[in-house]
Design a protein around this motif. Sequence first.
Motif, mmCIF file in Angstrom:
data_model
loop_
_atom_site.group_PDB
_atom_site.id
_atom_site.type_symbol
_atom_site.label_atom_id
_atom_site.label_comp_id
_atom_site.label_asym_id
_atom_site.label_seq_id
_atom_site.Cartn_x
_atom_site.Cartn_y
_atom_site.Cartn_z
ATOM 1 N N ARG A 24 -15.740 -31.029 -23.124
ATOM 2 C CA ARG A 24 -16.189 -31.422 -24.153
ATOM 3 C C ARG A 24 -17.552 -30.194 -25.000
ATOM 4 O O ARG A 24 -17.981 -30.320 -25.918
ATOM 5 C CB ARG A 24 -17.043 -32.386 -24.352
ATOM 6 C CG ARG A 24 -15.762 -33.479 -23.408
ATOM 7 C CD ARG A 24 -14.189 -33.600 -24.385
ATOM 8 N NE ARG A 24 -14.302 -33.680 -25.328
ATOM 9 C CZ ARG A 24 -13.843 -34.507 -26.156
ATOM 10 N NH1 ARG A 24 -13.839 -36.131 -25.175
ATOM 11 N NH2 ARG A 24 -13.816 -35.041 -27.735
ATOM 12 N N LYS A 25 -17.826 -29.184 -23.867
ATOM 13 C CA LYS A 25 -19.023 -28.478 -24.690
ATOM 14 C C LYS A 25 -18.704 -28.067 -26.290
ATOM 15 O O LYS A 25 -19.965 -27.630 -26.577
ATOM 16 C CB LYS A 25 -18.997 -26.766 -23.779
ATOM 17 C CG LYS A 25 -18.433 -26.359 -24.309
ATOM 18 C CD LYS A 25 -17.651 -24.736 -23.166
ATOM 19 C CE LYS A 25 -16.679 -23.989 -22.834
ATOM 20 N NZ LYS A 25 -15.040 -23.987 -22.633
ATOM 21 N N ASP A 26 -17.820 -27.194 -26.353
ATOM 22 C CA ASP A 26 -17.724 -27.495 -28.067
ATOM 23 C C ASP A 26 -18.621 -28.571 -28.806
ATOM 24 O O ASP A 26 -18.611 -28.353 -30.447
ATOM 25 C CB ASP A 26 -16.027 -27.782 -28.245
ATOM 26 C CG ASP A 26 -15.587 -25.664 -27.495
ATOM 27 O OD1 ASP A 26 -15.815 -25.085 -27.394
ATOM 28 O OD2 ASP A 26 -13.943 -25.737 -27.765
ATOM 29 N N LEU A 49 -22.589 -19.273 -18.967
ATOM 30 C CA LEU A 49 -21.927 -19.944 -17.876
ATOM 31 C C LEU A 49 -20.580 -19.422 -17.879
ATOM 32 O O LEU A 49 -19.790 -19.023 -17.353
ATOM 33 C CB LEU A 49 -21.865 -21.584 -18.370
ATOM 34 C CG LEU A 49 -22.728 -22.364 -18.610
ATOM 35 C CD1 LEU A 49 -22.363 -24.074 -18.551
ATOM 36 C CD2 LEU A 49 -23.228 -22.658 -16.821
ATOM 37 N N ALA A 50 -19.818 -19.112 -18.725
ATOM 38 C CA ALA A 50 -18.886 -18.420 -19.009
ATOM 39 C C ALA A 50 -18.853 -16.786 -17.894
ATOM 40 O O ALA A 50 -17.941 -16.553 -17.038
ATOM 41 C CB ALA A 50 -18.521 -18.094 -20.605
ATOM 42 N N LYS A 51 -19.393 -16.913 -18.118
ATOM 43 C CA LYS A 51 -19.580 -15.099 -17.408
ATOM 44 C C LYS A 51 -19.826 -15.401 -15.754
ATOM 45 O O LYS A 51 -19.534 -14.466 -14.564
ATOM 46 C CB LYS A 51 -20.692 -14.258 -17.328
ATOM 47 C CG LYS A 51 -20.777 -13.403 -18.857
ATOM 48 C CD LYS A 51 -22.090 -12.250 -18.594
ATOM 49 C CE LYS A 51 -21.494 -11.601 -20.084
ATOM 50 N NZ LYS A 51 -22.815 -11.342 -20.353
ATOM 51 N N GLN A 52 -20.437 -16.675 -15.495
ATOM 52 C CA GLN A 52 -20.125 -17.273 -13.631
ATOM 53 C C GLN A 52 -18.654 -18.209 -13.721
ATOM 54 O O GLN A 52 -19.041 -18.569 -12.056
ATOM 55 C CB GLN A 52 -21.154 -18.835 -13.870
ATOM 56 C CG GLN A 52 -22.696 -17.707 -13.752
ATOM 57 C CD GLN A 52 -22.674 -16.442 -13.361
ATOM 58 O OE1 GLN A 52 -22.696 -16.092 -12.323
ATOM 59 N NE2 GLN A 52 -23.174 -15.577 -14.106
ATOM 60 N N GLY A 53 -17.830 -18.340 -14.901
ATOM 61 C CA GLY A 53 -16.594 -19.125 -14.380
ATOM 62 C C GLY A 53 -17.207 -20.840 -14.769
ATOM 63 O O GLY A 53 -15.904 -21.197 -14.290
ATOM 64 N N GLY A 54 -17.472 -20.933 -15.186
ATOM 65 C CA GLY A 54 -18.091 -21.754 -15.485
ATOM 66 C C GLY A 54 -17.709 -22.650 -17.077
ATOM 67 O O GLY A 54 -18.644 -23.130 -18.286
ATOM 68 N N GLY A 98 -19.066 -21.056 -28.363
ATOM 69 C CA GLY A 98 -18.378 -22.540 -27.445
ATOM 70 C C GLY A 98 -18.827 -21.914 -26.149
ATOM 71 O O GLY A 98 -17.688 -22.019 -25.438
ATOM 72 N N ASP A 99 -19.499 -20.621 -25.936
ATOM 73 C CA ASP A 99 -19.973 -20.220 -24.881
ATOM 74 C C ASP A 99 -21.025 -20.499 -24.572
ATOM 75 O O ASP A 99 -22.130 -21.103 -25.022
ATOM 76 C CB ASP A 99 -20.283 -18.747 -24.525
ATOM 77 C CG ASP A 99 -20.700 -18.063 -22.962
ATOM 78 O OD1 ASP A 99 -20.760 -19.695 -22.358
ATOM 79 O OD2 ASP A 99 -20.765 -17.365 -22.944
ATOM 80 N N ILE A 152 -30.109 -25.314 -23.039
ATOM 81 C CA ILE A 152 -28.434 -25.015 -22.946
ATOM 82 C C ILE A 152 -28.375 -24.876 -24.502
ATOM 83 O O ILE A 152 -28.252 -26.097 -24.777
ATOM 84 C CB ILE A 152 -27.691 -25.833 -21.882
ATOM 85 C CG1 ILE A 152 -28.413 -26.062 -20.649
ATOM 86 C CG2 ILE A 152 -26.158 -25.330 -21.987
ATOM 87 C CD1 ILE A 152 -27.222 -26.880 -19.983
ATOM 88 N N THR A 153 -27.581 -23.942 -25.136
ATOM 89 C CA THR A 153 -27.226 -23.333 -26.005
ATOM 90 C C THR A 153 -26.011 -23.398 -26.220
ATOM 91 O O THR A 153 -25.263 -22.300 -25.090
ATOM 92 C CB THR A 153 -28.230 -22.474 -26.850
ATOM 93 O OG1 THR A 153 -29.456 -22.392 -26.425
ATOM 94 C CG2 THR A 153 -27.801 -22.317 -28.376
#
Length: 437
Positions: free
Chosen positions: A338-340, A242-247, A399-400, A394-395
């Motif tokens: 709150r993904k962390d 998701l981080a690579k997609q900007g999400g 943090g990503d 989703i894992t």
Amino acid sequence: MGASMTMQKGTNVPVPAGTVRVELGWRAAAGTPDVDGSALLLVSGKVRDDTDFVFYNQPAHASGAVRHEGKRTAGDGVTDTLLVDFGRVEPAIDRIIVAASADGGTFGRVSGLYVRVVDAAGGAELARFDSTDATIETAFILGELYRRQGAWKFRAVGQGYSSGLEGLATDFGISVDEPQQAAAPAPARPAAPAPVPPTPPAPTPTLHVAPPAPPAPPTPAPPQPVRLSKVTLTKEAPSVSLAKQGGTSGALRVNLNWEVRKQFKGWGAKLGRAVAMHGDLDLDLCALYELTDGRKGVVQALGNAFGSLAQPPFIHLDGDDRTGALSTGENMTVNLDRKDLLRRVLIFVTIYEGARSFADLHATVTLQPQNGAAIDFSLDECTVPSTVCALALITNNGGDLTVQREARYLVPDRGVSPQRTIDAAYGWGMNWTPGRK
């Protein structure tokens, strides 16, 4: 204006409504490219900045005036809808362009393309324009809503672009993040000098220490260009960061949409008809979650376990669409702020009633981060008597969040619920009791 009357290019009609749905429609057929609706909010012919562009990767304008509501399939017709609330359009905005872009082909291969404007309150059709002369275009301005003496009107435009959504958006002042730039390797760093043994620090006098210099004011980050890319997960490329997609922040919206491919043979014409009409078919979007503190649970309509965005599990099911009339399928939202606190989330779907298996259902899953590119995938054809399907896992990886396409049909043993079946397959280890809705 009657539903049968369609506008000619260049003509305009008044739009006497406070809120309208702008619906793009076309016929789905083999070889037809995917079509996406978008809107550009203009001041004197240009956007003020990239946020004035509403499309699949940026689904709502900050003012709340324009919102991308998404796609719906009914029979062989597909629609993509934008909601426009004129009461929220900022006074500076004088025009809202309604555009369509084709993904994977040209508009010459799209049949039955139209745009219509419908009163959101009463459902009356206020305007309709059918586009019939497309050839090599990959983007189209179908129409525009514009202000005249304090009232809104709709003009049929029908202007095509062979440079796709990117060409169209750039024309109105949007800065676009081109895929080739994004994929370019980072510049090589200069080679680090060979390590030198550290010199012992000179003793610092304790007196007359100069006060630290005040920190320089932070330089504002340059605005990020808009990403037009979509990510499609396949068996060959099943996962994405998701981080690579900007999400990395905001809400992640998960949508499940489905259509019935053909009649269910051998199950009785009555059931086949009911399912084909979306009448009795009830699919439930659900999620198993595990938090970093070890708590586990399920978000589902059954037992009214709709979850929450503001508190654990930070996942919320929007509601249970049992009629198919809400036009958007089933939707769930994950709070990426709150993904962390999320360790893993398994998104799955069960058949609550109306069919004995996913056979003949064509389902599409879209994960739309508030900031970043949409991620979508289709489910393969189901060839087993499955009533539960794992969609995506989703894992949390340091943090990503990584999204993994599962698209895995499971067949519950006799007397075992779909939820227990999915729990066993993914080793969640929960206790289940019967529930109802």
